[in-house]
Design a protein around this motif. Structure first.
Motif, PDB file in Angstrom:
ATOM      1  N   GLU A 119       0.837  -1.214   0.000  1.00  0.00           N
ATOM      2  CA  GLU A 119       0.000   0.000   0.000  1.00  0.00           C
ATOM      3  C   GLU A 119       0.867   1.258   0.000  1.00  0.00           C
ATOM      4  O   GLU A 119       0.598   2.216  -0.716  1.00  0.00           O
ATOM      5  N   GLU A 120       1.919   1.229   0.796  1.00  0.00           N
ATOM      6  CA  GLU A 120       2.837   2.372   0.829  1.00  0.00           C
ATOM      7  C   GLU A 120       3.589   2.502  -0.485  1.00  0.00           C
ATOM      8  O   GLU A 120       3.881   3.606  -0.930  1.00  0.00           O
ATOM      9  N   TYR A 121       3.908   1.376  -1.091  1.00  0.00           N
ATOM     10  CA  TYR A 121       4.613   1.385  -2.371  1.00  0.00           C
ATOM     11  C   TYR A 121       3.824   2.181  -3.406  1.00  0.00           C
ATOM     12  O   TYR A 121       4.404   2.941  -4.188  1.00  0.00           O
ATOM     13  N   GLU A 122       2.511   1.998  -3.409  1.00  0.00           N
ATOM     14  CA  GLU A 122       1.662   2.718  -4.363  1.00  0.00           C
ATOM     15  C   GLU A 122       1.798   4.231  -4.205  1.00  0.00           C
ATOM     16  O   GLU A 122       1.696   4.980  -5.173  1.00  0.00           O
ATOM     17  N   LYS A 123       2.039   4.689  -2.986  1.00  0.00           N
ATOM     18  CA  LYS A 123       2.160   6.125  -2.717  1.00  0.00           C
ATOM     19  C   LYS A 123       3.447   6.712  -3.276  1.00  0.00           C
ATOM     20  O   LYS A 123       3.504   7.902  -3.590  1.00  0.00           O
ATOM     21  N   ILE A 124       4.492   5.889  -3.374  1.00  0.00           N
ATOM     22  CA  ILE A 124       5.806   6.432  -3.747  1.00  0.00           C
ATOM     23  C   ILE A 124       6.379   5.879  -5.041  1.00  0.00           C
ATOM     24  O   ILE A 124       7.449   6.295  -5.464  1.00  0.00           O
ATOM     25  N   SER A 128       5.875   6.356  -8.065  1.00  0.00           N
ATOM     26  CA  SER A 128       6.070   7.269  -9.193  1.00  0.00           C
ATOM     27  C   SER A 128       7.286   8.186  -9.015  1.00  0.00           C
ATOM     28  O   SER A 128       7.680   8.875  -9.952  1.00  0.00           O
ATOM     29  N   TYR A 129       7.886   8.182  -7.840  1.00  0.00           N
ATOM     30  CA  TYR A 129       9.029   9.062  -7.597  1.00  0.00           C
ATOM     31  C   TYR A 129      10.314   8.444  -8.129  1.00  0.00           C
ATOM     32  O   TYR A 129      10.487   7.235  -8.111  1.00  0.00           O
ATOM     33  N   LYS A 163       7.990  12.020   0.825  1.00  0.00           N
ATOM     34  CA  LYS A 163       6.570  11.670   0.730  1.00  0.00           C
ATOM     35  C   LYS A 163       6.149  10.829   1.933  1.00  0.00           C
ATOM     36  O   LYS A 163       5.106  11.079   2.552  1.00  0.00           O
ATOM     37  N   LEU A 164       6.949   9.837   2.279  1.00  0.00           N
ATOM     38  CA  LEU A 164       6.638   9.002   3.435  1.00  0.00           C
ATOM     39  C   LEU A 164       6.678   9.816   4.731  1.00  0.00           C
ATOM     40  O   LEU A 164       5.851   9.616   5.621  1.00  0.00           O
ATOM     41  N   LYS A 165       7.614  10.738   4.807  1.00  0.00           N
ATOM     42  CA  LYS A 165       7.735  11.576   6.001  1.00  0.00           C
ATOM     43  C   LYS A 165       6.481  12.429   6.189  1.00  0.00           C
ATOM     44  O   LYS A 165       5.933  12.498   7.290  1.00  0.00           O
ATOM     45  N   VAL A 166       6.013  13.049   5.124  1.00  0.00           N
ATOM     46  CA  VAL A 166       4.800  13.866   5.204  1.00  0.00           C
ATOM     47  C   VAL A 166       3.592  12.980   5.503  1.00  0.00           C
ATOM     48  O   VAL A 166       2.715  13.349   6.288  1.00  0.00           O
ATOM     49  N   THR A 167       3.562  11.794   4.913  1.00  0.00           N
ATOM     50  CA  THR A 167       2.448  10.870   5.127  1.00  0.00           C
ATOM     51  C   THR A 167       2.338  10.475   6.593  1.00  0.00           C
ATOM     52  O   THR A 167       1.257  10.443   7.153  1.00  0.00           O
ATOM     53  N   TYR A 168       3.478  10.186   7.213  1.00  0.00           N
ATOM     54  CA  TYR A 168       3.438   9.673   8.578  1.00  0.00           C
ATOM     55  C   TYR A 168       3.658  10.721   9.653  1.00  0.00           C
ATOM     56  O   TYR A 168       3.149  10.581  10.760  1.00  0.00           O
ATOM     57  N   GLU A 169       4.402  11.758   9.360  1.00  0.00           N
ATOM     58  CA  GLU A 169       4.611  12.810  10.349  1.00  0.00           C
ATOM     59  C   GLU A 169       3.722  14.004  10.083  1.00  0.00           C
ATOM     60  O   GLU A 169       3.378  14.733  10.989  1.00  0.00           O
TER      61      GLU A 169
END
Length: 136
Positions: free
Chosen positions: A64-69, A71-72, A81-87
């Protein structure tokens, strides 16, 4: 993740914080960036660190997280992107801290709650506050 990345390769953590090492820093860029055979040893080392960083992120996340990133193109973009998603952004982070402080200050045992459940709930609040850098 910070310590894991550093233990994997300290240069990988640098890639997460500052972005890919540029190929130019390792000498002249190759005429054909896809032809690895024309890279100097220094350029291959640069490419290897950049790819290690991306691989570390891919191996540390769920589908699921892979889908978020996916394209980068760079590990830094993925990390950000992960930092903004989780923090969250600084405003979101501040709001979360304020809510946790509120929960801490008004903490009471709920009706029908066991000591173990109450302790687990309290530990979660304290753990979340520590994760945001707030110490009690």
């Amino acid at each position: 993740m910070k310590f894991y990345a550093k233990s994997y390769d300290v240069k990988v953590w640098r890639v997460f914080k500052k972005g890919n090492y540029p190929l130019l820093a390792a000498g002249q860029p190759p005429a054909d960036a896809e032809d690895i055979d024309v890279y100097s040893d220094d350029q291959i080392d640069v490419v290897q660190v950049n790819v290690k960083a991306q691989n570390l992120v891919y191996n540390a996340i769920s589908g699921e997280e892979y889908e978020k990133i996916s394209s980068y193109d760079t590990a830094k973009e993925m990390w950000d992107k992960l930092k903004v998603t989780y923090e969250g952004t600084s405003k979101v982070k501040e709001t979360r801290i304020n809510l946790l402080v509120h929960d801490y200050e008004l903490f009471l045992m709920k009706e029908g709650e066991s000591i173990e459940e109450m302790f687990a709930r309290f530990s979660k609040i304290i753990g979340d506050l520590k994760a945001f850098g707030k110490q009690w």
